[in-house]
Motif scaffolding. Structure first.
Motif, PDB file in Angstrom:
ATOM      1  N   ILE A   1       0.891  -0.803  -0.360  1.00  0.00           N
ATOM      2  CA  ILE A   1       0.120  -0.432  -0.025  1.00  0.00           C
ATOM      3  C   ILE A   1       0.634   1.824  -0.011  1.00  0.00           C
ATOM      4  O   ILE A   1       2.113   1.449   0.968  1.00  0.00           O
ATOM      5  CB  ILE A   1      -0.969   0.141   1.376  1.00  0.00           C
ATOM      6  N   THR A   2       0.486   2.078  -0.805  1.00  0.00           N
ATOM      7  CA  THR A   2       1.370   3.518  -0.729  1.00  0.00           C
ATOM      8  C   THR A   2       1.440   3.950  -0.379  1.00  0.00           C
ATOM      9  O   THR A   2       0.035   4.079   1.019  1.00  0.00           O
ATOM     10  CB  THR A   2       0.690   3.974  -2.228  1.00  0.00           C
ATOM     11  N   VAL A   3       2.178   4.664   1.197  1.00  0.00           N
ATOM     12  CA  VAL A   3       1.879   5.734   2.192  1.00  0.00           C
ATOM     13  C   VAL A   3       2.611   7.011   2.144  1.00  0.00           C
ATOM     14  O   VAL A   3       3.614   7.329   1.336  1.00  0.00           O
ATOM     15  CB  VAL A   3       3.138   5.005   3.538  1.00  0.00           C
ATOM     16  N   ALA A   4       1.614   7.733   3.140  1.00  0.00           N
ATOM     17  CA  ALA A   4       1.533   9.439   2.319  1.00  0.00           C
ATOM     18  C   ALA A   4       1.904  10.010   3.729  1.00  0.00           C
ATOM     19  O   ALA A   4       1.223   9.275   4.209  1.00  0.00           O
ATOM     20  CB  ALA A   4       0.288  10.199   1.618  1.00  0.00           C
ATOM     21  N   SER A   5       2.892  11.006   3.749  1.00  0.00           N
ATOM     22  CA  SER A   5       2.926  11.461   5.215  1.00  0.00           C
ATOM     23  C   SER A   5       2.069  13.022   4.312  1.00  0.00           C
ATOM     24  O   SER A   5       0.626  12.806   4.142  1.00  0.00           O
ATOM     25  CB  SER A   5       3.888  12.645   4.879  1.00  0.00           C
ATOM     26  N   HIS A   6       1.683  13.522   5.516  1.00  0.00           N
ATOM     27  CA  HIS A   6       1.107  14.455   6.146  1.00  0.00           C
ATOM     28  C   HIS A   6       1.091  15.844   6.354  1.00  0.00           C
ATOM     29  O   HIS A   6       1.383  15.692   7.703  1.00  0.00           O
ATOM     30  CB  HIS A   6      -0.765  13.564   6.602  1.00  0.00           C
TER      31      HIS A   6
ATOM     32  N   GLU B   1       0.863   7.189 -11.304  1.00  0.00           N
ATOM     33  CA  GLU B   1       2.339   6.747 -11.238  1.00  0.00           C
ATOM     34  C   GLU B   1       2.763   6.708  -9.965  1.00  0.00           C
ATOM     35  O   GLU B   1       2.885   5.839  -9.725  1.00  0.00           O
ATOM     36  CB  GLU B   1       3.657   7.298 -12.141  1.00  0.00           C
ATOM     37  N   THR B   2       2.659   7.752  -9.464  1.00  0.00           N
ATOM     38  CA  THR B   2       2.724   8.171  -7.911  1.00  0.00           C
ATOM     39  C   THR B   2       1.927   6.607  -6.804  1.00  0.00           C
ATOM     40  O   THR B   2       2.935   6.278  -6.337  1.00  0.00           O
ATOM     41  CB  THR B   2       2.536   8.865  -7.152  1.00  0.00           C
ATOM     42  N   VAL B   3       0.760   6.219  -6.879  1.00  0.00           N
ATOM     43  CA  VAL B   3       0.427   5.031  -6.344  1.00  0.00           C
ATOM     44  C   VAL B   3       0.227   3.814  -7.797  1.00  0.00           C
ATOM     45  O   VAL B   3      -0.368   2.574  -6.813  1.00  0.00           O
ATOM     46  CB  VAL B   3      -1.067   5.139  -6.168  1.00  0.00           C
ATOM     47  N   GLY B   4       0.947   3.559  -8.614  1.00  0.00           N
ATOM     48  CA  GLY B   4       1.493   2.284  -9.254  1.00  0.00           C
ATOM     49  C   GLY B   4       0.011   2.171  -9.898  1.00  0.00           C
ATOM     50  O   GLY B   4       0.202   0.597 -10.907  1.00  0.00           O
TER      51      GLY B   4
END
Length: 379
Positions: free
Chosen positions: A226-231, A338-341
């Protein structure tokens, strides 16, 4: 049975240029891109034809599900209402934010977000949806129960993105008490005593839980792909921490320093499209257009106004020197994909999904005339 559609006499917004030409769609995929006028097909009358927009962060579904404090709407009805607005805004792929973690007087109970996810899956199975819906888990790491909420999604393949958030006073978005006071004391009408108790409770919870919960969720996401994002990262230390967790998406950095460091570290920097349309942040943080001018803006999100995602790129192309329309459109199409595949969409290119938007615009606010998802017209 093979199905073929030709869209002709369009201004095609490709990754690096706009050309006059035609698109051939075959069995839900883009089969051919050609320059010049085709002899047959659906006449786009010189309108723009661009990839379907990819939305990574919107909590708009939550507003349909809970339109008033304490009110819970029928989940399928809320989803369909949300979906209709998303699709008519040109968004063909949307990551619906589901909020995990609650305070005793704020947020949703354990199980509510799971019920919405189940309703999303049912709506997809019953062919109720125009857009392609995936799930973005917004994890409030300072909340005592966030891991209980997260456990509800431990086997859910709809989850493709998770963000690590801490909205406690003195943290990230709310580094100054002026902003926090406006958000929580003034808007809620709290007394000085009640607000002081509220702040102390939130700060204590953040100190107790944030670090361990951030690490646990990041590790679980890594295991599941799972793609991880900071906030709301504000400092270089925040960015370094995010990099260590394998973060690929930096959502709403609150300082130019953090935005530049995130971009230089290979993260996609996401800002709000409403910020662009309004000319600045509603919460007093940095302006997205300033980051665009400095070359460190990678992704736009509609956040709380779906139509802003198609409007903002035109504003940037009009106002930012050196930013043409293809560059601006990449912020809402190929780069978020592209960022999340999601490598099968996000550009007008042979072999990609035929997710497309027809846009009429001479000046001012653009008009979305037609939307196709996998070659099927949905709006």
């Amino acid at each position: 049975m093979n199905t073929e559609t030709v869209l002709t006499n369009a201004r095609l917004v490709l990754k690096d240029q706009v050309i006059s030409g035609a698109v051939v769609v075959r069995d839900g995929m883009i089969a051919e891109i050609s320059e010049g006028h085709s002899g047959g097909g659906l006449d786009m009358e010189g309108d723009y034809l661009m990839p379907g927009l990819v939305e990574l962060h919107t909590d708009h579904l939550e507003a349909h599900y809970s339109p008033r404090p304490g009110v819970r709407w029928n989940a399928i009805s809320a989803i369909q209402s949300h979906d209709a607005q998303i699709a008519s805004s040109g968004i063909t792929t949307v990551f619906d934010c589901l909020r995990l973690g609650s305070d005793e007087d704020d947020g949703f109970k354990v199980g509510e977000m799971r019920a919405i996810a189940d309703a999303l899956e049912a709506a997809r199975t019953e062919n109720r949806l125009r857009a392609d819906h995936l799930i973005h888990l917004r994890c409030e790491v300072s909340a005592a129960d966030v891991l209980d909420h997260f456990a509800d999604f431990r086997t859910d393949g709809q989850v493709r993105l998770a963000s690590l958030m801490d909205h406690a006073p003195g943290q990230r978005q709310f580094q100054t008490m002026d902003q926090y006071t406006l958000y929580y004391k003034t808007k809620r009408g709290l007394s000085d005593e009640a607000f002081a108790h509220f702040v102390a409770r939130r700060q204590e919870s953040s100190a107790r839980y944030s670090d361990q919960h951030r690490r646990a969720i990041a590790e679980a996401c890594k295991e599941r792909g799972i793609t991880v994002a900071s906030h709301d990262d504000a400092t270089l230390d925040h960015v370094a921490e995010a990099s260590g967790f394998g973060v690929r998406l930096a959502e709403f950095p609150t300082s130019v320093e953090a935005a530049r460091a995130s971009h230089d570290a290979g993260m996609s920097v996401l800002m709000g499209a409403p910020n662009v349309v309004r000319g600045g942040s509603h919460s007093g943080n940095i302006a997205a257009s300033d980051l665009a001018r400095q070359g460190v803006l990678d992704v736009l999100s509609s956040d709380y106004v779906p139509f802003s995602l198609i409007h903002a790129p035109f504003v940037l192309a009009d106002e930012i020197d050196g930013m043409d329309l293809p560059t601006a459109i990449r912020l809402v199409t190929s780069t978020p994909a592209e960022t999340v595949g999601l490598d099968d969409r996000g550009s007008l290119q042979a072999g990609k999904r035929a997710d497309m938007v027809r846009v009429h615009r001479k000046s001012g606010v653009p008009v979305v005339r037609s939307v196709w998802r996998q070659g099927e017209r949905v709006a």
